[in-house]
Design a protein around this motif. Structure first.
Motif, PDB file in Angstrom:
ATOM      1  N   VAL A 473       0.992  -1.247   0.197  1.00 31.66           N
ATOM      2  CA  VAL A 473       0.133  -0.165  -0.158  1.00 31.66           C
ATOM      3  C   VAL A 473       0.781   1.312   0.008  1.00 31.66           C
ATOM      4  N   THR A 474       0.419   2.318  -0.625  1.00 29.70           N
ATOM      5  CA  THR A 474       1.131   3.522  -0.556  1.00 29.70           C
ATOM      6  C   THR A 474       1.532   4.163   0.798  1.00 29.70           C
ATOM      7  N   LYS A 475       0.397   3.786   1.835  1.00 28.51           N
ATOM      8  CA  LYS A 475       0.881   4.238   3.322  1.00 28.51           C
ATOM      9  C   LYS A 475       0.351   3.234   4.202  1.00 28.51           C
ATOM     10  N   PRO A 476       1.287   2.825   5.172  1.00 28.51           N
ATOM     11  CA  PRO A 476       0.949   1.602   6.016  1.00 28.51           C
ATOM     12  C   PRO A 476      -0.424   2.241   6.587  1.00 28.51           C
ATOM     13  N   ARG A 477      -1.176   1.053   7.037  1.00 27.72           N
ATOM     14  CA  ARG A 477      -2.552   1.391   7.571  1.00 27.72           C
ATOM     15  C   ARG A 477      -2.984  -0.002   8.262  1.00 27.72           C
ATOM     16  N   PHE A 478      -4.098   0.399   9.086  1.00 29.00           N
ATOM     17  CA  PHE A 478      -4.865  -0.962   9.562  1.00 29.00           C
ATOM     18  C   PHE A 478      -5.769  -1.491   8.292  1.00 29.00           C
ATOM     19  N   ALA A 479      -6.052  -2.822   8.578  1.00 31.34           N
ATOM     20  CA  ALA A 479      -6.723  -3.400   7.702  1.00 31.34           C
ATOM     21  C   ALA A 479      -7.547  -4.760   8.377  1.00 31.34           C
ATOM     22  N   GLN A 480      -8.353  -5.115   7.680  1.00 26.96           N
ATOM     23  CA  GLN A 480      -9.178  -6.453   8.494  1.00 26.96           C
ATOM     24  C   GLN A 480      -9.721  -6.109  10.031  1.00 26.96           C
ATOM     25  N   TYR A 481     -10.414  -5.290   9.802  1.00 28.29           N
ATOM     26  CA  TYR A 481     -11.303  -4.756  11.363  1.00 28.29           C
ATOM     27  C   TYR A 481     -12.000  -5.779  11.963  1.00 28.29           C
ATOM     28  N   PHE A 482     -11.966  -5.909  13.401  1.00 30.26           N
ATOM     29  CA  PHE A 482     -12.711  -6.783  13.886  1.00 30.26           C
ATOM     30  C   PHE A 482     -14.027  -6.013  14.200  1.00 30.26           C
ATOM     31  N   HIS A 483     -15.101  -6.819  14.308  1.00 30.75           N
ATOM     32  CA  HIS A 483     -16.482  -6.362  14.870  1.00 30.75           C
ATOM     33  C   HIS A 483     -16.957  -7.142  16.127  1.00 30.75           C
ATOM     34  N   GLY A 484     -17.292  -6.696  16.956  1.00 29.88           N
ATOM     35  CA  GLY A 484     -17.471  -7.136  18.433  1.00 29.88           C
ATOM     36  C   GLY A 484     -16.831  -6.475  19.438  1.00 29.88           C
TER      37      GLY A 484
END
Length: 917
Positions: A473-484
């Motif tokens: 990705v162009t800029k490191p970031r969070f992904a694959q968020y949790f729901h709960g």
């Protein structure tokens, strides 16, 4: 000559109105005599009535014409007699004035009918009418009411109409008194109806008193549980209380062969699925005997654990909510890079709602490359309704496929709707990975292999609630968020947990119970689930099942349970002989209301100010900070006030009781600048923690003791914390604050502040003087000091501003006391010769421990001085003496000789001193 007899009609018919005396006859009463107009012989002198006790009489109105009248001698009552029949005869006057030779007529029959008056009202035969009907039916006649009237005539004695007085009731009544319902009645809507009914006679006179009619509605026999309460109240500390003490099953005489009943306590909305201890994960693991070294990845936000500060949090239970938009980065150094082949991950999880199968992973825990690449080294996530654990081993000599992904398909991780809280433990003993969910073991249904990861110099980032994407990705970031929601997420490198510890960590403190298992009826089978929230009972006999269900109880072993509602559901299936299911039993929906426990007030007390020479702080053992610390917890009991009127009653605290409970941490914090590790520290011998459920951490900000243990054990440990300072030249004092907690901060103590002064002088006398001054003495003494003792004060150097102020005050007091001594001696010399032997035995003074200080600035007490002024002067003298006693004890050695002189003189001069006082 009286030749002829009088003549009258042969019969008469008459009518008399009730309560009247006049009788109307048809034909009129008239007697004729053929001897008329001969005097006497042709005249009618009397009418005579023949009959026993006839209440009538006949009188002659006109003797010549023979007219007469029939009247009643007394009031006629139709209700006593409706008709009268009697004989009447007419008599003439005879042949002369004397009435001799009179003649009488033939006998005539008189028939009189009494005419009724409507003087009586209808009256009902019964005071109350009762009837019972079955719900859901329309009746032609439920019951008949009947009224009577005591009037004699049909017109007034007959009841012509009945009427329901009560309005808005589903009933009607006809003219014969028959009551019927106008609509189907429901037992659930109303168990009983009360209606008022009146009656009318044919003269339209209504009853003086209406009659009450009670109609009871009987439910249709419906199979089901009866005699149970929807609300069950639970007071903390009650132990085990029965849920349905009077319950029984109504089967409507069905031929029942077996009964299967399930009782479910629904607590999924309380805390993490039920009422568990809300201590911190560290304290719980210590309490359950877990291996040390667990790292809390979701701690409460603080200055040292600030990575959870931006997350949504329920502070009561330390629950973190993830809405698919946030994650937390764990700082470097919190978790070691090498977890070894053995480690444990534990967490509480409540998975949130999902729209269905999704390709996107929901990351719980992830360790990935921080930059450049996007390699996941280990991760725990939910994907397509499966729980997956990823572990990519590093490359070594054996470059082969290895187990890398472990998949579990669980009913508790659905995709359609939110689920309950569950406790997950992932035990890794590579290449074997075992999952425990709520204490039950689950083996992976799928294990996939992968190549090991080749080594690199790229740093790794550990995250919670999402995965860090450092590459691609162009800029490191969070992904694959949790729901709960997540709670108590820990990782323990190098060790795995035993099944016993896992069961302890997830144990519920509330559940269902059975009182006296041995008294259960024969043939009753029962089974609890592991958390004791579901109880299944089965039996053949209805009465045995009734008895068994009456013994089912609710128990909550927490001293301070979570207040609120716990729902109860009882479902049953009944089998009949020769049939699978014969009758349907409705479910029971009830609830347990857990009341709020009385909140404890935790109080810390002890010596809050002391001073020691610098040498003690620089010694190897240092100085004990809290030698006499005391931790007490009290609770205010509430009692209903009975002496007030009902509308004024209020709950008032009436008594405060001491109570015992555990604590889960106590912090000794440094106030002001943090400790300089190059010259000072707080110390505690770890031998003091042995045999207790306690552990401790030390830092420049203070000392923290944590673990679930008694207040007594916390006191013992706190009393051994020492403060050392091996370079005291630049330090004059230190301030500390102590505070303790129960239930992870739910109940906090007061903040106990302690000030420690470092004395840069080895003079032990002065050190004793300051310590005595800081501690409130039990007894106060007034001691006279000579002038020479002042120099000792001025020779000491005390940097504390408070100490300098005290020294100045002491100096002034000593000067005043010295003048007082001189004045006393002078007075004694003048008066000793006059009073030496006269009053010596009047008062016995114990001069061995008490001497009197007289204020030399005032004259002797005058005779006209008021009592109030004397008291004020005494109080001032006591205050000065107290200060003098506190301030000058450090100068004992210099004062001994002077005190002996004063005591000797005082014993010889008692009489003089009494007079002066």
């Amino acid at each position: 000559v009286n030749k002829h007899k009088p003549w009258i009609e042969t019969s008469y018919h008459g009518v008399i109105t009730e309560n009247n005396d006049t009788v109307i006859l048809d034909p009129p009463l008239v007697a004729l005599d053929k001897d008329a107009p001969v005097p006497f012989a042709g005249e009618i002198c009397a009418f005579k009535i023949h009959g026993q006790e006839t209440p009538f009489e006949a009188v002659v109105l006109n003797r010549t014409s023979g007219e007469g009248r029939l009247r009643a001698k007394s009031p006629i009552d139709c209700e006593l007699q409706k008709e009268y029949t009697f004989i009447i005869q007419a008599y003439d006057c005879g042949s002369g004035p004397g009435g001799t030779n009179w003649k009488k007529s033939h006998k005539a029959v008189v028939h009189i009918q009494v005419k009724d008056v409507n003087e009586f009202s209808p009256a009902f035969k019964e005071g109350v009418y009762r009837a019972t009907v079955t719900e859901g039916k329309i009746y032609d006649s439920i019951l008949q009411v009947e009224a009577i009237d005591e009037d004699c005539s049909p017109q007034y004695s007959q009841i012509c109409n009945y009427e329901i007085v009560t309005t808005d009731v589903p009933f009607a009544i006809d003219r014969n008194g028959n009551i019927r319902n106008t609509e189907k009645l429901s037992y659930d809507k109303q168990h009983q109806y009360e209606i008022m009914v009146t009656a009318f006679d044919c003269g339209q006179k209504h009853a003086t008193e209406d009659v009450l009619v009670r109609v009871n509605v009987k439910p249709v026999c419906k199979p089901g549980w009866q005699d149970w309460n929807k609300r069950i109240e639970y007071t903390p500390g009650s132990g085990s209380i029965p849920l349905f003490p009077s319950i029984h099953l109504e089967t409507c005489d069905g031929p029942v062969s077996s009964i299967h009943t399930t009782i479910e306590l629904q607590t999924n909305y309380i805390g993490k699925g039920c009422d568990r201890e809300t201590y911190s994960e560290k304290s719980l693991q210590k309490l359950c005997g877990a291996s040390s070294g667990a790292i809390d990845l979701l701690p409460s936000p603080s200055t040292t654990t600030n990575w959870t500060a931006g997350l949504l949090m329920d502070s009561n239970d330390i629950i973190f909510k993830f809405d698919g938009k946030q994650g937390a980065k764990i700082p470097d150094g919190i978790v070691p890079k090498n977890l070894t082949d053995q480690f444990t991950i534990t967490l509480w999880m409540k998975h949130g709602p999902s729209p269905g199968l999704r390709a996107e992973k929901e990351t719980i825990l992830c360790n990935s490359d921080k930059t450049e690449m996007n390699r996941h080294h280990y991760a725990l996530y939910v994907h397509n309704c499966r729980l997956v654990f990823l572990l990519r081993k590093d490359f070594d000599q054996a470059d082969t496929f290895r187990p890398a992904e472990f998949h579990w398909k669980l009913d508790q991780v659905p995709c359609s709707s939110p689920v309950d809280w569950h406790y997950y433990v992932v035990n890794v003993e590579f290449p074997v990975v075992t999952l425990y969910m709520d204490g039950t073991t689950y083996e992976p249904y799928l294990v996939t292999n992968d190549w090991p990861i080749h080594p690199s110099h790229i740093a790794m980032q550990l995250t919670v609630g999402a995965c860090w994407q450092g590459g691609e990705v162009t800029k490191p970031r969070f992904a694959q968020y949790f729901h709960g929601s997540l709670a108590s997420l820990t990782i323990r490198p190098g060790k795995i947990e035993s099944h016993k510890v896992i069961s302890c960590l997830q144990a519920c403190k509330e559940g269902l119970d059975i009182n006296s298992l041995e008294s259960l009826g024969q043939g009753i089978k029962y089974h609890f689930n592991p958390s004791q929230s579901v109880l299944v009972m089965e039996g053949d006999d209805i009465e045995n099942i009734n008895q068994a269900l009456r013994k089912v109880s609710y128990i909550n072993s927490r001293q301070f349970p979570t207040a609120g509602i716990r729902r109860l559901k009882v479902s049953s299936k009944v089998q009949c002989f020769g049939e699978d299911v014969c009758i349907s039993i409705p479910d029971i929906d009830a609830y347990v209301m857990v009341f709020q426990a009385n909140e404890p007030k935790i109080t810390i007390s002890g010596m809050d100010h002391f001073a020691r020479p610098a040498a003690q702080f620089e010694s190897e053992r240092g100085v004990i900070l809290l030698p006499d610390i005391r931790i007490v917890s009290t609770v205010t009991k509430m009692e209903h006030s009975l002496d007030l009127k009902e509308h004024e009653r209020a709950d008032k605290p009436v008594i405060v009781e001491e109570m015992l409970h555990n604590l889960d941490f106590c912090d000794v914090l440094v106030i002001g600048a943090e400790l300089d590790p190059d010259q000072e520290c707080l110390e505690l011998d770890h031998v003091e923690l042995q045999g207790k459920h306690l552990d401790a951490t030390n830092s420049t900000a203070g000392y923290s003791i944590y673990g679930v243990d008694s207040m007594f054990n916390y006191e013992q440990v706190l009393r051994h914390i020492r403060y050392r300072n091996w370079d005291t030249a630049a330090t004059f004092d230190r301030k500390f604050r102590v505070k303790c907690s129960e239930l992870n901060g739910r109940y906090m103590s007061n903040e106990f502040n302690l000030e420690v002064n470092i004395l840069h002088n080895s003079n032990s006398n002065f050190m004793d003087h300051v310590n005595h001054m800081m501690v409130q003495p039990q007894f106060l003494q007034s001691v006279q000091h000579p002038e020479g003792s002042v120099s000792a004060v001025h020779n000491s150097v005390v940097p504390s501003v408070a100490t300098i102020v005290i020294i100045i005050c002491v100096t002034i007091l000593i000067f005043i006391i010295t003048l007082g001594v001189y004045r006393i001696r002078t007075a004694h010399q003048h008066s000793s010769t006059d009073h030496e032997g006269g009053k010596e035995n009047e008062m016995d003074w114990d001069d061995s421990a008490l001497t009197i200080t007289v204020n030399p600035m005032e004259k002797y007490e005058k005779p006209h001085q008021t009592e109030e002024e004397s008291e004020e002067e005494d109080i001032e003298d006591e205050e000065e003496d107290t200060t003098s006693a506190e301030s000058d004890e450090s100068e004992e050695e210099e004062e001994e000789e002077e005190e002996e002189v004063i005591v000797q003189k005082g014993s010889k001069q008692n009489g003089s001193r009494q007079e002066q006082l």
